[in-house]
Design a protein around this motif. Structure first.
Motif, PDB file in Angstrom:
ATOM      1  N   THR A  76     104.577  54.978 -21.273  1.00 47.04           N
ATOM      2  CA  THR A  76     103.134  55.203 -21.163  1.00 47.04           C
ATOM      3  C   THR A  76     102.739  56.301 -22.135  1.00 47.04           C
ATOM      4  N   THR A  77     101.735  56.019 -22.961  1.00 43.80           N
ATOM      5  CA  THR A  77     101.329  56.977 -23.984  1.00 43.80           C
ATOM      6  C   THR A  77      99.919  56.648 -24.454  1.00 43.80           C
ATOM      7  N   GLN A  78      99.418  57.448 -25.368  1.00 44.72           N
ATOM      8  CA  GLN A  78      98.170  57.154 -26.072  1.00 44.72           C
ATOM      9  C   GLN A  78      98.510  56.838 -27.520  1.00 44.72           C
ATOM     10  N   GLY A  79      97.741  55.931 -28.119  1.00 44.75           N
ATOM     11  CA  GLY A  79      98.038  55.589 -29.500  1.00 44.75           C
ATOM     12  C   GLY A  79      96.878  54.900 -30.183  1.00 44.75           C
ATOM     13  N   ILE A  80      96.938  54.897 -31.507  1.00 42.51           N
ATOM     14  CA  ILE A  80      95.911  54.245 -32.320  1.00 42.51           C
ATOM     15  C   ILE A  80      96.574  53.219 -33.216  1.00 42.51           C
ATOM     16  N   VAL A  81      95.918  52.096 -33.411  1.00 38.59           N
ATOM     17  CA  VAL A  81      96.450  51.018 -34.230  1.00 38.59           C
ATOM     18  C   VAL A  81      96.198  51.335 -35.710  1.00 38.59           C
ATOM     19  N   LEU A  82      97.290  51.434 -36.470  1.00 42.88           N
ATOM     20  CA  LEU A  82      97.199  51.699 -37.900  1.00 42.88           C
ATOM     21  C   LEU A  82      97.193  50.418 -38.728  1.00 42.88           C
ATOM     22  N   ARG A  83      97.816  49.374 -38.187  1.00 39.28           N
ATOM     23  CA  ARG A  83      97.880  48.108 -38.928  1.00 39.28           C
ATOM     24  C   ARG A  83      98.055  46.974 -37.935  1.00 39.28           C
ATOM     25  N   ALA A  95      90.926  44.055 -27.146  1.00 39.63           N
ATOM     26  CA  ALA A  95      90.247  45.246 -27.675  1.00 39.63           C
ATOM     27  C   ALA A  95      91.248  46.285 -28.164  1.00 39.63           C
ATOM     28  N   GLY A  96      92.298  46.529 -27.392  1.00 40.50           N
ATOM     29  CA  GLY A  96      93.267  47.546 -27.752  1.00 40.50           C
ATOM     30  C   GLY A  96      94.191  47.168 -28.883  1.00 40.50           C
ATOM     31  N   SER A  97      94.093  45.920 -29.354  1.00 39.74           N
ATOM     32  CA  SER A  97      94.942  45.458 -30.449  1.00 39.74           C
ATOM     33  C   SER A  97      94.202  45.415 -31.778  1.00 39.74           C
ATOM     34  N   GLN A  98      93.023  46.039 -31.820  1.00 37.62           N
ATOM     35  CA  GLN A  98      92.223  46.059 -33.040  1.00 37.62           C
ATOM     36  C   GLN A  98      92.537  47.305 -33.869  1.00 37.62           C
ATOM     37  N   LEU A  99      92.419  47.179 -35.175  1.00 35.98           N
ATOM     38  CA  LEU A  99      92.631  48.299 -36.080  1.00 35.98           C
ATOM     39  C   LEU A  99      91.730  49.472 -35.711  1.00 35.98           C
ATOM     40  N   LEU A 100      92.312  50.677 -35.671  1.00 35.69           N
ATOM     41  CA  LEU A 100      91.593  51.934 -35.471  1.00 35.69           C
ATOM     42  C   LEU A 100      91.062  52.124 -34.048  1.00 35.69           C
ATOM     43  N   VAL A 101      91.548  51.344 -33.109  1.00 36.75           N
ATOM     44  CA  VAL A 101      91.191  51.557 -31.704  1.00 36.75           C
ATOM     45  C   VAL A 101      92.235  52.468 -31.068  1.00 36.75           C
ATOM     46  N   PHE A 102      91.756  53.506 -30.392  1.00 34.69           N
ATOM     47  CA  PHE A 102      92.615  54.481 -29.716  1.00 34.69           C
ATOM     48  C   PHE A 102      92.628  54.159 -28.235  1.00 34.69           C
ATOM     49  N   SER A 133      90.011  52.836 -42.935  1.00 32.28           N
ATOM     50  CA  SER A 133      91.186  51.993 -43.152  1.00 32.28           C
ATOM     51  C   SER A 133      92.136  52.654 -44.141  1.00 32.28           C
ATOM     52  N   TYR A 134      91.577  53.353 -45.117  1.00 31.89           N
ATOM     53  CA  TYR A 134      92.404  54.130 -46.050  1.00 31.89           C
ATOM     54  C   TYR A 134      93.142  55.235 -45.302  1.00 31.89           C
ATOM     55  N   PHE A 135      92.455  55.926 -44.411  1.00 30.50           N
ATOM     56  CA  PHE A 135      93.115  56.953 -43.600  1.00 30.50           C
ATOM     57  C   PHE A 135      94.291  56.348 -42.822  1.00 30.50           C
ATOM     58  N   ALA A 136      94.077  55.157 -42.260  1.00 30.34           N
ATOM     59  CA  ALA A 136      95.138  54.510 -41.485  1.00 30.34           C
ATOM     60  C   ALA A 136      96.317  54.142 -42.368  1.00 30.34           C
ATOM     61  N   GLU A 137      96.040  53.614 -43.565  1.00 30.45           N
ATOM     62  CA  GLU A 137      97.129  53.209 -44.459  1.00 30.45           C
ATOM     63  C   GLU A 137      97.935  54.419 -44.919  1.00 30.45           C
ATOM     64  N   VAL A 138      97.255  55.508 -45.250  1.00 35.28           N
ATOM     65  CA  VAL A 138      97.965  56.714 -45.681  1.00 35.28           C
ATOM     66  C   VAL A 138      98.789  57.286 -44.526  1.00 35.28           C
ATOM     67  N   THR A 139      98.232  57.303 -43.333  1.00 37.11           N
ATOM     68  CA  THR A 139      98.957  57.820 -42.175  1.00 37.11           C
ATOM     69  C   THR A 139     100.205  56.996 -41.912  1.00 37.11           C
ATOM     70  N   GLU A 140     100.083  55.682 -42.021  1.00 35.62           N
ATOM     71  CA  GLU A 140     101.251  54.828 -41.827  1.00 35.62           C
ATOM     72  C   GLU A 140     102.331  55.132 -42.864  1.00 35.62           C
ATOM     73  N   SER A 141     101.918  55.378 -44.106  1.00 39.20           N
ATOM     74  CA  SER A 141     102.865  55.702 -45.167  1.00 39.20           C
ATOM     75  C   SER A 141     103.527  57.056 -44.941  1.00 39.20           C
ATOM     76  N   ALA A 142     102.769  58.006 -44.430  1.00 39.37           N
ATOM     77  CA  ALA A 142     103.263  59.384 -44.303  1.00 39.37           C
ATOM     78  C   ALA A 142     104.167  59.602 -43.102  1.00 39.37           C
ATOM     79  N   CYS A 143     103.968  58.833 -42.038  1.00 43.04           N
ATOM     80  CA  CYS A 143     104.723  59.039 -40.793  1.00 43.04           C
ATOM     81  C   CYS A 143     105.930  58.110 -40.740  1.00 43.04           C
TER      82      CYS A 143
END
Length: 250
Positions: free
Chosen positions: A4-11, A48-55, A92-102
């Protein structure tokens, strides 16, 4: 085992007839790859929770090496961002960069907080796009181990360099006249105001990340420098950034 956690969809990538493969940045377990079974079916509880950028508040079923999304209760969907094509492209750029960085499975709670704060700044605070973009780029580099040294000229030690420039590969500040002693590579110019803003982003209180303003010329210098520095350190470009800049041109 259930996580159980919180998360945001990056891709999100469509898979089979009704599933998705999601890249999720979680608060407790870092970046994880998760299958959302049946989320593309009508009336699915996961849609809804499986959409890009949804927390969301998430329950993830872990079985061996495979993770499956069992529940997703959206907490923030950033509707104002979704309704503006330029803002959506930037997010979406923020999400792509975050995915690359983490890295997969590594603790990334500060990167998650940064991403959420930047999306909130665009969605609710209505901060200027170029300000949020520069703050995101430079602060994410700090969090992932690429902090530039901005306390003075790396060559002569002058605290306030004359015609300051940021060396992209070395990640150091220097006077324009000291360029030849820094080493090969490209340096980007910074005005005094842009340098002060960069120091605020790198060294200031994260809770006041967006509490600065710049004249248009200095804002452009700061944005050009943070973008170029990020791409140099990551050694790659980003397709979402190309799309965002294309929207700005047209």
């Amino acid at each position: 085992m259930l996580l159980t956690t919180q998360g945001i969809v990056l891709r999100e990538v469509n898979y089979k007839e009704a599933d998705k493969i999601l890249t999720v940045l979680t608060r407790d377990f870092g970046k994880r790859t998760v299958k959302a079974r049946g989320c593309r079916r009508k009336n699915s509880r996961l849609t809804a929770g499986s959409q890009l950028l949804v927390f969301s508040e998430m329950t993830i079923h872990e079985r061996g090496e495979f993770l499956t999304l069992s529940e997703a209760d959206p907490q923030q969907q950033f509707w104002s961002v979704r309704q503006d094509l330029e803002l959506l492209a930037l997010a979406s750029y923020f999400a792509e960069v975050t995915e690359s960085a983490c890295q997969e499975g590594e603790e990334s709670s500060e990167a998650l907080s940064l991403l959420l704060n930047c999306l909130y700044a665009l969605d609710t605070l209505k901060k200027p796009k170029e300000l949020v973009k520069a703050a995101f780029e430079l602060r994410l580099l700090v969090l992932t181990g690429y902090e530039p040294l901005l306390d003075g000229c790396a060559v002569c030690g002058l605290p306030e360099p004359e015609n300051p420039r940021l060396h992209l590969s070395q990640g150091v500040l220097h006077c324009a006249r000291c360029k030849g002693q820094v080493g090969p590579g490209v340096s980007m110019p910074l005005s005094p105001g842009a340098l002060a803003a960069a120091r605020h982003i790198v060294l200031g209180n994260p809770k006041k990340l967006f509490s600065f303003s710049l004249a248009p010329e200095s804002m452009e210098l700061l944005g050009d420098a943070t973008e170029a520095f990020l791409m140099t350190q990551h050694e790659r470009g980003f397709r979402t950034l190309d799309y965002y800049k294309q929207l700005l041109r047209y």
